[in-house]
Enzyme design. Structure first.
Site, PDB file in Angstrom:
ATOM      1  N   CYS A   1      35.140  15.664  58.276  1.00 56.23           N
ATOM      2  CA  CYS A   1      33.719  15.826  58.027  1.00 56.23           C
ATOM      3  C   CYS A   1      33.513  16.430  56.643  1.00 56.23           C
ATOM      4  O   CYS A   1      34.221  17.345  56.246  1.00 56.23           O
ATOM      5  CB  CYS A   1      33.003  16.707  59.049  1.00 56.23           C
ATOM      6  SG  CYS A   1      33.135  16.093  60.717  1.00 56.23           S
TER       7      CYS A   1
ATOM      8  N   ARG B   1      36.670  12.409  53.784  1.00 59.60           N
ATOM      9  CA  ARG B   1      36.866  13.397  54.848  1.00 59.60           C
ATOM     10  C   ARG B   1      36.435  12.866  56.225  1.00 59.60           C
ATOM     11  O   ARG B   1      36.613  13.538  57.237  1.00 59.60           O
ATOM     12  CB  ARG B   1      36.072  14.670  54.538  1.00 59.60           C
ATOM     13  CG  ARG B   1      36.465  15.322  53.232  1.00 59.60           C
ATOM     14  CD  ARG B   1      35.652  16.569  52.983  1.00 59.60           C
ATOM     15  NE  ARG B   1      35.871  17.555  54.009  1.00 59.60           N
ATOM     16  CZ  ARG B   1      36.841  18.453  54.003  1.00 59.60           C
ATOM     17  NH1 ARG B   1      37.675  18.495  52.998  1.00 59.60           N
ATOM     18  NH2 ARG B   1      36.971  19.314  54.981  1.00 59.60           N
TER      19      ARG B   1
ATOM     20  N   TRP C   1      33.637  12.708  60.880  1.00 60.36           N
ATOM     21  CA  TRP C   1      34.826  12.190  61.561  1.00 60.36           C
ATOM     22  C   TRP C   1      34.704  12.726  62.987  1.00 60.36           C
ATOM     23  O   TRP C   1      34.810  13.936  63.220  1.00 60.36           O
ATOM     24  CB  TRP C   1      36.098  12.700  60.887  1.00 60.36           C
ATOM     25  CG  TRP C   1      37.347  12.086  61.439  1.00 60.36           C
ATOM     26  CD1 TRP C   1      37.920  10.917  61.024  1.00 60.36           C
ATOM     27  CD2 TRP C   1      38.195  12.602  62.464  1.00 60.36           C
ATOM     28  NE1 TRP C   1      39.065  10.670  61.758  1.00 60.36           N
ATOM     29  CE2 TRP C   1      39.257  11.689  62.647  1.00 60.36           C
ATOM     30  CE3 TRP C   1      38.153  13.742  63.274  1.00 60.36           C
ATOM     31  CZ2 TRP C   1      40.266  11.883  63.582  1.00 60.36           C
ATOM     32  CZ3 TRP C   1      39.156  13.938  64.212  1.00 60.36           C
ATOM     33  CH2 TRP C   1      40.202  13.004  64.356  1.00 60.36           C
TER      34      TRP C   1
ATOM     35  N   ASN D   1      31.263  21.303  60.292  1.00 60.35           N
ATOM     36  CA  ASN D   1      32.608  20.741  60.124  1.00 60.35           C
ATOM     37  C   ASN D   1      33.552  21.651  60.897  1.00 60.35           C
ATOM     38  O   ASN D   1      33.638  22.836  60.597  1.00 60.35           O
ATOM     39  CB  ASN D   1      32.953  20.724  58.624  1.00 60.35           C
ATOM     40  CG  ASN D   1      34.407  20.394  58.360  1.00 60.35           C
ATOM     41  OD1 ASN D   1      35.059  19.769  59.184  1.00 60.35           O
ATOM     42  ND2 ASN D   1      34.919  20.820  57.225  1.00 60.35           N
ATOM     43  N   GLY D   2      34.208  21.108  61.914  1.00 60.99           N
ATOM     44  CA  GLY D   2      35.114  21.944  62.714  1.00 60.99           C
ATOM     45  C   GLY D   2      34.922  21.650  64.188  1.00 60.99           C
ATOM     46  O   GLY D   2      34.335  20.633  64.563  1.00 60.99           O
TER      47      GLY D   2
ATOM     48  N   GLU E   1      58.129   7.299  55.455  1.00 60.36           N
ATOM     49  CA  GLU E   1      56.885   7.311  54.674  1.00 60.36           C
ATOM     50  C   GLU E   1      56.392   5.875  54.418  1.00 60.36           C
ATOM     51  O   GLU E   1      55.195   5.607  54.495  1.00 60.36           O
ATOM     52  CB  GLU E   1      57.138   8.067  53.360  1.00 60.36           C
ATOM     53  CG  GLU E   1      55.985   8.108  52.377  1.00 60.36           C
ATOM     54  CD  GLU E   1      54.707   8.743  52.901  1.00 60.36           C
ATOM     55  OE1 GLU E   1      54.700   9.314  54.004  1.00 60.36           O
ATOM     56  OE2 GLU E   1      53.683   8.635  52.201  1.00 60.36           O
TER      57      GLU E   1
ATOM     58  N   LYS F   1      52.778   4.439  55.607  1.00 61.28           N
ATOM     59  CA  LYS F   1      51.814   3.828  54.676  1.00 61.28           C
ATOM     60  C   LYS F   1      51.375   2.466  55.196  1.00 61.28           C
ATOM     61  O   LYS F   1      50.194   2.147  55.183  1.00 61.28           O
ATOM     62  CB  LYS F   1      52.407   3.652  53.268  1.00 61.28           C
ATOM     63  CG  LYS F   1      52.632   4.910  52.466  1.00 61.28           C
ATOM     64  CD  LYS F   1      51.376   5.540  51.902  1.00 61.28           C
ATOM     65  CE  LYS F   1      50.822   6.570  52.843  1.00 61.28           C
ATOM     66  NZ  LYS F   1      51.271   7.930  52.700  1.00 61.28           N
TER      67      LYS F   1
ATOM     68  N   GLU G   1      48.999   2.820  58.290  1.00 59.87           N
ATOM     69  CA  GLU G   1      47.645   3.338  58.102  1.00 59.87           C
ATOM     70  C   GLU G   1      46.781   2.439  57.226  1.00 59.87           C
ATOM     71  O   GLU G   1      45.565   2.402  57.390  1.00 59.87           O
ATOM     72  CB  GLU G   1      47.648   4.791  57.597  1.00 59.87           C
ATOM     73  CG  GLU G   1      48.365   5.028  56.317  1.00 59.87           C
ATOM     74  CD  GLU G   1      48.452   6.504  55.951  1.00 59.87           C
ATOM     75  OE1 GLU G   1      47.693   7.321  56.474  1.00 59.87           O
ATOM     76  OE2 GLU G   1      49.313   6.830  55.104  1.00 59.87           O
TER      77      GLU G   1
ATOM     78  N   HIS H   1      71.171   1.930  68.012  1.00 58.18           N
ATOM     79  CA  HIS H   1      71.018   2.643  69.285  1.00 58.18           C
ATOM     80  C   HIS H   1      69.710   2.261  69.982  1.00 58.18           C
ATOM     81  O   HIS H   1      69.244   2.989  70.852  1.00 58.18           O
ATOM     82  CB  HIS H   1      71.095   4.152  69.047  1.00 58.18           C
ATOM     83  CG  HIS H   1      72.412   4.577  68.467  1.00 58.18           C
ATOM     84  ND1 HIS H   1      73.570   4.598  69.189  1.00 58.18           N
ATOM     85  CD2 HIS H   1      72.755   4.923  67.205  1.00 58.18           C
ATOM     86  CE1 HIS H   1      74.576   4.979  68.425  1.00 58.18           C
ATOM     87  NE2 HIS H   1      74.110   5.173  67.202  1.00 58.18           N
TER      88      HIS H   1
ATOM     89  N   LYS I   1      40.816  12.201  55.440  1.00 51.66           N
ATOM     90  CA  LYS I   1      41.784  12.725  54.477  1.00 51.66           C
ATOM     91  C   LYS I   1      42.272  14.107  54.865  1.00 51.66           C
ATOM     92  O   LYS I   1      43.440  14.424  54.779  1.00 51.66           O
ATOM     93  CB  LYS I   1      41.103  12.767  53.105  1.00 51.66           C
ATOM     94  CG  LYS I   1      41.964  13.310  51.992  1.00 51.66           C
ATOM     95  CD  LYS I   1      42.766  12.211  51.385  1.00 51.66           C
ATOM     96  CE  LYS I   1      43.784  12.703  50.405  1.00 51.66           C
ATOM     97  NZ  LYS I   1      45.024  11.924  50.502  1.00 51.66           N
TER      98      LYS I   1
HETATM   99  C1  F6R Z   1      49.185  10.018  55.253  1.00 49.60           C
HETATM  100  C2  F6R Z   1      48.377  11.226  55.129  1.00 49.60           C
HETATM  101  C3  F6R Z   1      48.465  12.241  56.197  1.00 49.60           C
HETATM  102  C4  F6R Z   1      48.590  13.641  55.566  1.00 49.60           C
HETATM  103  C5  F6R Z   1      48.548  14.719  56.671  1.00 49.60           C
HETATM  104  C6  F6R Z   1      48.758  16.102  56.089  1.00 49.60           C
HETATM  105  O1  F6R Z   1      48.983   9.158  54.185  1.00 49.60           O
HETATM  106  O2  F6R Z   1      47.651  11.389  54.185  1.00 49.60           O
HETATM  107  O3  F6R Z   1      49.529  11.992  57.050  1.00 49.60           O
HETATM  108  O4  F6R Z   1      49.786  13.707  54.849  1.00 49.60           O
HETATM  109  O5  F6R Z   1      47.318  14.660  57.320  1.00 49.60           O
HETATM  110  O6  F6R Z   1      47.760  16.427  55.188  1.00 49.60           O
HETATM  111  P1  F6R Z   1      47.941  17.600  54.145  1.00 49.60           P
HETATM  112  O7  F6R Z   1      49.059  17.246  53.248  1.00 49.60           O
HETATM  113  O8  F6R Z   1      46.622  17.662  53.430  1.00 49.60           O
HETATM  114  O9  F6R Z   1      48.225  18.846  54.920  1.00 49.60           O
END
Ligand code: F6R
Length: 611
Positions: free
Chosen positions: A2, A27, A73, A99-100, A484, A488, A491, A507, A606
């Site tokens: 949010c 956000r 969100w 927000n929260g 990773e 990527k 998502e 395995h 984010k």
């Molecule tokens: C993936 C991504 C999330 C963040 C995770 C942690 O692309 O962006 O998996 O890495 O939410 O966020 P931070 O680093 O802000 O604590």
């Protein structure tokens, strides 16, 4: 999660709030809304992205000099017009954004229902708002006092921002656990989840702390604690430029951020790494070197991509510092009664510095006596502030929801920290130390080389975009890179992908392999090279399609794989900063080819500020 924006002052509030919401959409973007106060209190809200709200408001009278806005969100209640913020109180006199999460909202709601309140939405926010209004009525007090009383009963995390029809010259805000920045202009105030909505209006900001209440008028900012004592606002200079929040000619923020990596890694090393003299200057590390080099154990705590950076760091720290390392998902660590000893060091890794799971995990470890080192991107964020010491990653504002440049900057910082500790501990010899410093220094140039291959990766994306699943495999330092890469792809393109240590494949996951399955190998020249060659053979024998990220000059895998992405050679300890880049590009181009909204993937946000 949010995004919130507010404005009070002589300008028209709506355009400022609307622009701010667009910048904060990373956000959360399942609904948005604004409340504007101009004799009457008008609330407009809409399911969908901010652009949909904007469209629905064309032709409306939006004139006001005070207003609040929200991009959501969803936590409580599905994304809908009804559950969108701002919410209005039962009397219609108050409007609030939040927000929260209010954890004890059911209890508060039951109390209010007994008193005859009814609710228009499914949200915890509407409950808190009516709880505040109820206190105002019962105690016959002003909004500020009612908010203070209400927050003493609230369990959970919040930033709340309120407008009161009877106080058109005032905005009231409070924070616990979610970020809140106030911008101080000339005769005007801005308020937001981060500084991006206010960047063109002011460079003076105040980061509000937990349990603080802000009373904003156009020309006055009063900061108080919940005990009603006045506090002196700590005004800081904002270090952010407009270019940081614009796409700069790229189609998406994600692509811009991938291409920024030569500069962001350089910025991260700048002023810290002197490869010729063999010196790493990091005050946060130097000042606490005794804690760090004598650590009995290092625990990396993080989520998502930052957790993957922690996994790479585990290999690096164990190799050169000879300190045992554990890498923990913050959300699991917090709730499983972890064993922490006084000599333990926690390295908390976070781009946003606001991830709720990581924050509560840090608080838990801190209570238990651990030393907390924050590796954080956003300056002044919660994790930066609650850590005992830290090192910023200096990757700049990351707007694309999928983390890219923050990851490589985290790797650069963590590598420098490890090298510094290893040097102080004497667990690395001079030749290796100098070799790694030189290698690190050359990484930005090598990243530029990798990026030159983006056209070929775009072609590859067209070939594999219709895959239903994908497997990502790597060994050693490249195992977390495989994780990773898979994250990527998932998502950004919504293709199901799994990351595995390449040897672990036999395995179980090898059962998935057939002629339709793309298997991405991260197979640069390193200690594990011969082994990974065998793993590739095993996939080929089962007709899997192999896409391999390999080092320049590799003439073995290049003959075996269906497709290769060639990157410059680097020491295995540093290779993840290069090998991850083709995987970021592959996910990006597949997402674009499939028509996905790569900067705002579905269901994501984010900054994950709820547990
Ligand atoms: C993936 C991504 C999330 C963040 C995770 C942690 O692309 O962006 O998996 O890495 O939410 O966020 P931070 O680093 O802000 O604590």
């Amino acid at each position: 999660m949010c995004g919130i924006v507010a404005y009070i002052g002589p300008r028209e509030a709506y355009p400022i709030i609307l622009k701010g919401l667009k910048r904060l959409e990373y956000r959360g973007y399942d609904s948005s809304g604004v409340a504007l106060l101009n004799n009457k209190l008008q609330v407009y809200k809409k399911k969908g992205k901010v652009a949909e709200l904007e469209e629905s408001l064309v032709g409306k009278d939006l004139h006001a000099h005070a207003g609040i806005g929200h991009t959501r969100w969803a936590t409580h209640g599905e994304p809908s017009d009804r559950n969108a913020h701002p919410h209005s109180s039962a009397s219609g006199k108050l409007a609030m954004i939040h927000n929260g999460i209010i954890e004890n909202y059911t209890q508060l709601k039951t109390e209010l229902i007994k008193k005859g309140y009814t609710f228009k939405s499914d949200t915890d926010t509407e409950v808190l708002l009516n709880f505040i209004e109820d206190i105002q009525k019962n105690n016959n007090c002003g909004l500020e006092e009612a908010v203070r009383i209400a927050l003493k009963r609230v369990v959970g995390a919040y930033v709340i921002v309120l407008l009161d029809k009877d106080q058109p010259d005032t905005i009231i805000a409070a924070r616990k656990g979610s970020p809140l920045v106030i911008g101080i202009g000339k005769g005007e105030h801005f308020l937001a989840s981060d500084a991006s909505p206010m960047i063109e209006y002011t460079k003076e900001v105040v980061y509000v702390n937990d349990y603080e209440l802000a009373i904003l008028k156009a020309d006055e900012l009063i900061l108080k604690n919940l005990g009603n004592e006045k506090l002196t606002p700590f005004v800081q200079k904002l270090d952010m430029e407009m270019t940081a929040i614009e796409k700069g000619g790229y189609d998406h923020f994600m692509l811009k951020e991938i291409f920024e990596q030569p500069e962001t890694i350089f910025d991260c090393l700048r002023g810290r790494l002197d490869a010729e003299k063999g010196v790493i200057t990091m005050a946060g590390i130097q000042n606490n070197i005794e804690h760090l080099k004598n650590a009995s154990r290092i625990i990396m705590i993080a989520c998502g991509t930052s957790w993957h950076a922690g996994l790479v760091a585990e290999y690096i720290f164990e190799e050169i510092c000879r300190i045992p390392v554990e890498v923990e998902y913050a959300s699991e660590f917090r709730y499983r009664n972890p064993v922490i000893h006084k000599g333990d060091v926690i390295i908390a890794i976070s781009q946003s510095g606001e991830t709720a799971d990581t924050i509560v995990a840090i608080e838990k470890a801190k209570e238990m006596g651990a030393f907390i080192l924050g590796v954080v991107n956003v300056v002044g964020s919660s994790i930066a502030r609650i850590s005992h010491a830290g090192a910023y990653t200096h990757a700049g504002h990351e707007i694309g929801v999928a983390s890219t440049k923050a990851f490589t900057a985290q790797l650069a910082v963590l590598t420098m920290i490890a090298l510094k500790i290893a040097r102080e501990k004497g667990t690395i010899d001079q030749t290796r130390y100098m070799h790694l410093l030189g290698g690190l220094h050359n990484i930005p140039e090598k990243v530029k080389e990798v990026l030159k291959g983006s056209g070929a990766i775009q072609q590859l994306a067209l070939k594999y975009k219709d895959a239903g699943d994908a497997l990502y495999l790597g060994r050693g330092y490249n195992f977390p890179v495989a994780l990773e890469g898979a994250l990527k792809l998932k998502e950004i393109s919504y293709i199901h992908a799994e990351g595995y240590p390449a040897a672990e494949m036999k395995h179980g996951p090898i059962a998935l392999v057939d002629e339709h399955l793309p298997v991405v190998f991260v197979a640069t020249k390193d200690t594990y090279y011969e082994k990974i060659v065998s793993n590739i053979q095993e996939i080929k024998a089962r007709k899997g399609k192999v896409i391999a990220v390999i080092s320049q000059g590799d003439d073995i895998i290049s003959k075996m794989a269906d497709d290769c992405i060639i990157i410059p050679e680097a020491d295995e300890l540093l290779a993840p900063m290069l090998s991850v880049i083709p995987l970021q590009l592959l996910a990006y181009y597949i997402g674009v080819a499939k028509g996905c909204d790569v900067d705002k993937p579905r269901n994501l946000a984010k900054s994950v500020t709820v547990e």
